[in-house]
Design a protein around this motif. Sequence first.
Motif, mmCIF file in Angstrom:
data_model
loop_
_atom_site.group_PDB
_atom_site.id
_atom_site.type_symbol
_atom_site.label_atom_id
_atom_site.label_comp_id
_atom_site.label_asym_id
_atom_site.label_seq_id
_atom_site.Cartn_x
_atom_site.Cartn_y
_atom_site.Cartn_z
ATOM 1 N N TYR A 1 0.818 -1.218 0.000
ATOM 2 C CA TYR A 1 0.000 0.000 0.000
ATOM 3 C C TYR A 1 0.853 1.270 0.000
ATOM 4 C CZ TYR A 1 -4.001 -2.872 1.305
ATOM 5 O OH TYR A 1 -4.992 -3.808 1.306
ATOM 6 N N SER A 2 2.163 1.103 0.128
ATOM 7 C CA SER A 2 3.024 2.283 0.264
ATOM 8 C C SER A 2 3.466 2.782 -1.103
ATOM 9 C CB SER A 2 4.252 1.936 1.110
ATOM 10 O OG SER A 2 5.136 3.018 1.086
ATOM 11 N N PRO A 3 3.230 4.069 -1.402
ATOM 12 C CA PRO A 3 3.699 4.581 -2.693
ATOM 13 C C PRO A 3 5.222 4.648 -2.763
ATOM 14 C CG PRO A 3 2.665 6.341 -1.407
ATOM 15 C CD PRO A 3 2.497 5.073 -0.632
ATOM 16 N N LEU A 4 5.865 4.865 -1.610
ATOM 17 C CA LEU A 4 7.309 5.085 -1.624
ATOM 18 C C LEU A 4 7.944 4.596 -0.327
ATOM 19 C CD1 LEU A 4 9.195 6.407 -3.657
ATOM 20 C CD2 LEU A 4 8.932 8.542 -2.405
ATOM 21 N N VAL A 5 8.918 3.716 -0.473
ATOM 22 C CA VAL A 5 9.696 3.271 0.696
ATOM 23 C C VAL A 5 11.035 3.990 0.642
ATOM 24 C CG1 VAL A 5 10.767 1.288 1.828
ATOM 25 C CG2 VAL A 5 8.590 1.011 0.627
ATOM 26 N N GLY B 1 19.782 0.645 2.334
ATOM 27 C CA GLY B 1 20.239 0.123 1.045
ATOM 28 C C GLY B 1 19.254 0.337 -0.081
ATOM 29 N N THR B 2 18.047 0.768 0.254
ATOM 30 C CA THR B 2 17.005 1.010 -0.749
ATOM 31 C C THR B 2 16.689 2.490 -0.707
ATOM 32 O OG1 THR B 2 16.093 -1.159 -0.357
ATOM 33 C CG2 THR B 2 14.628 0.415 -1.391
ATOM 34 N N LEU B 3 17.155 3.234 -1.684
ATOM 35 C CA LEU B 3 16.996 4.687 -1.579
ATOM 36 C C LEU B 3 15.543 5.101 -1.746
ATOM 37 C CD1 LEU B 3 20.198 6.072 -3.287
ATOM 38 C CD2 LEU B 3 19.746 5.563 -0.895
ATOM 39 N N ARG B 4 14.936 4.715 -2.836
ATOM 40 C CA ARG B 4 13.534 5.041 -3.095
ATOM 41 C C ARG B 4 12.945 3.924 -3.945
ATOM 42 N NH1 ARG B 4 12.195 10.579 -2.887
ATOM 43 N NH2 ARG B 4 10.806 10.509 -4.658
ATOM 44 N N MET B 5 11.842 3.393 -3.508
ATOM 45 C CA MET B 5 11.228 2.287 -4.248
ATOM 46 C C MET B 5 9.750 2.217 -3.867
ATOM 47 S SD MET B 5 12.469 -1.636 -3.959
ATOM 48 C CE MET B 5 14.114 -1.390 -4.548
ATOM 49 N N SER B 6 8.890 1.877 -4.818
ATOM 50 C CA SER B 6 7.480 1.743 -4.442
ATOM 51 C C SER B 6 7.324 0.476 -3.598
ATOM 52 C CB SER B 6 6.599 1.650 -5.688
ATOM 53 O OG SER B 6 6.744 0.376 -6.264
ATOM 54 N N THR C 1 11.937 -2.811 8.820
ATOM 55 C CA THR C 1 13.198 -3.264 9.409
ATOM 56 C C THR C 1 12.948 -4.202 10.597
ATOM 57 O OG1 THR C 1 13.156 -1.159 10.551
ATOM 58 C CG2 THR C 1 14.706 -1.363 8.718
ATOM 59 N N THR C 2 11.952 -3.881 11.405
ATOM 60 C CA THR C 2 11.699 -4.727 12.574
ATOM 61 C C THR C 2 11.004 -6.029 12.146
ATOM 62 O OG1 THR C 2 9.635 -3.543 13.040
ATOM 63 C CG2 THR C 2 11.605 -2.810 14.207
ATOM 64 N N ALA C 3 10.168 -5.950 11.098
ATOM 65 C CA ALA C 3 9.480 -7.165 10.615
ATOM 66 C C ALA C 3 10.488 -8.149 10.021
ATOM 67 C CB ALA C 3 8.412 -6.799 9.585
#
Length: 306
Positions: A41-45, A50-55, A284-286
């Motif tokens: 459901y997240s448009p942007l993580v 290590g993941t700069l920007r990703m849907s 990160t916690t999941a």
Amino acid sequence: MYDIIIIGGGPAGVTAALYSLRANKKILILEKDSFGGQITYSPLVENYPGTLRMSGDEFADRMLDQITALGAEFELETAVSISPEKDIFTVKTEEGCSYSSRCVIIAAGVEHRMLGVPGEYELVGNGLSFCAVCDGTLYKDKTAAVVGGGNSALQEAILLSELCRGVIVVQNLDYFTGEKRLADKLMNKPNVKAVFGTVVKSFLKNGEELSGLRLVNEATGEESEIAVDGLFVAIGLLPKNSCFSNVAELDGAGYFLSGENCRTRTPGIFCAGDCRVKSVRQLTTAVGDGATAALAACDYLDGFGD
Ligand SMILES: Cc1cc2nc3c(=O)[nH]c(=O)nc-3n(C[C@H](O)[C@H](O)[C@H](O)COP(=O)(O)OP(=O)(O)OC[C@H]3O[C@@H](n4cnc5c(N)ncnc54)[C@H](O)[C@@H]3O)c2cc1C
């Protein structure tokens, strides 16, 4: 017969699968809805190292590709019960199937309580969010509303007030139910306004995107409209763990009680991610839990655990 059945294909479940597969365990993942869990459901993580920007969808696809390449087995089914017999667990699904394993990792996540206003599911990711830590930066220098008045809502609003031009808190009661110190901190912010005794009646949209809210005062019935760029719904979380309470203890809010080792009171049953008692519910916690639960399950299977 599987070594490990994993209930839930969100970040915790997929990480548990990754670690189990790399330890040569035969696993099955049961997912009731869509692989990736809430993050889809997240448009942007932007806060995963290590993941700069990703849907969120791309994040989920990458996780799934990784475990598919290792030979993960999946079923799109809803687990409804776990029955222990001697050292074997039978997991039954709503679809009428039964699967057996020596261990089960429950990574069933949580669902966010929704407002019950028509059209809200379509707005998730198009202006409606549940997490200021995750999505707050999308509304930098814009106006956001927060619905709710408990501690979570107050914390979301405080965080947003540091980023947004304006924050409007919409609370159905005539007072906040969260801690006074949080409420005071929030209401001392010059860019924050609260509207009490009021609920969201409908959404205003610009194309697919949320552009405002139609509010109604519950006592007077008076309606008003506010323009907002984002809406954060913070009216509680709904863990759906009760069907597994025969094997793992739940706290009063319905979360699994476990230590940091993700073990439950039943040897061979582990829990991971948002479904268990914890203070921070994030990717990160999941994934940390997924790794911990899988390694604990492997130890159990290899005779080093309980
Ligand atoms: C809109 C939104 C944006 C977010 N953005 C971010 C972000 O940017 N960064 C961040 O760190 N965190 C973010 N989060 C939080 C993050 O997505 C969660 O903390 C994380 O997904 C928790 O992972 P999980 O695997 O424990 O649970 P979930 O993601 O909830 O996954 C659980 C899975 O189990 C399945 N399931 C449940 N019950 C059963 C059953 N009985 N049988 C079979 N399957 C079942 C569900 O369908 C689901 O797919 C966001 C959350 C939301 C809602």
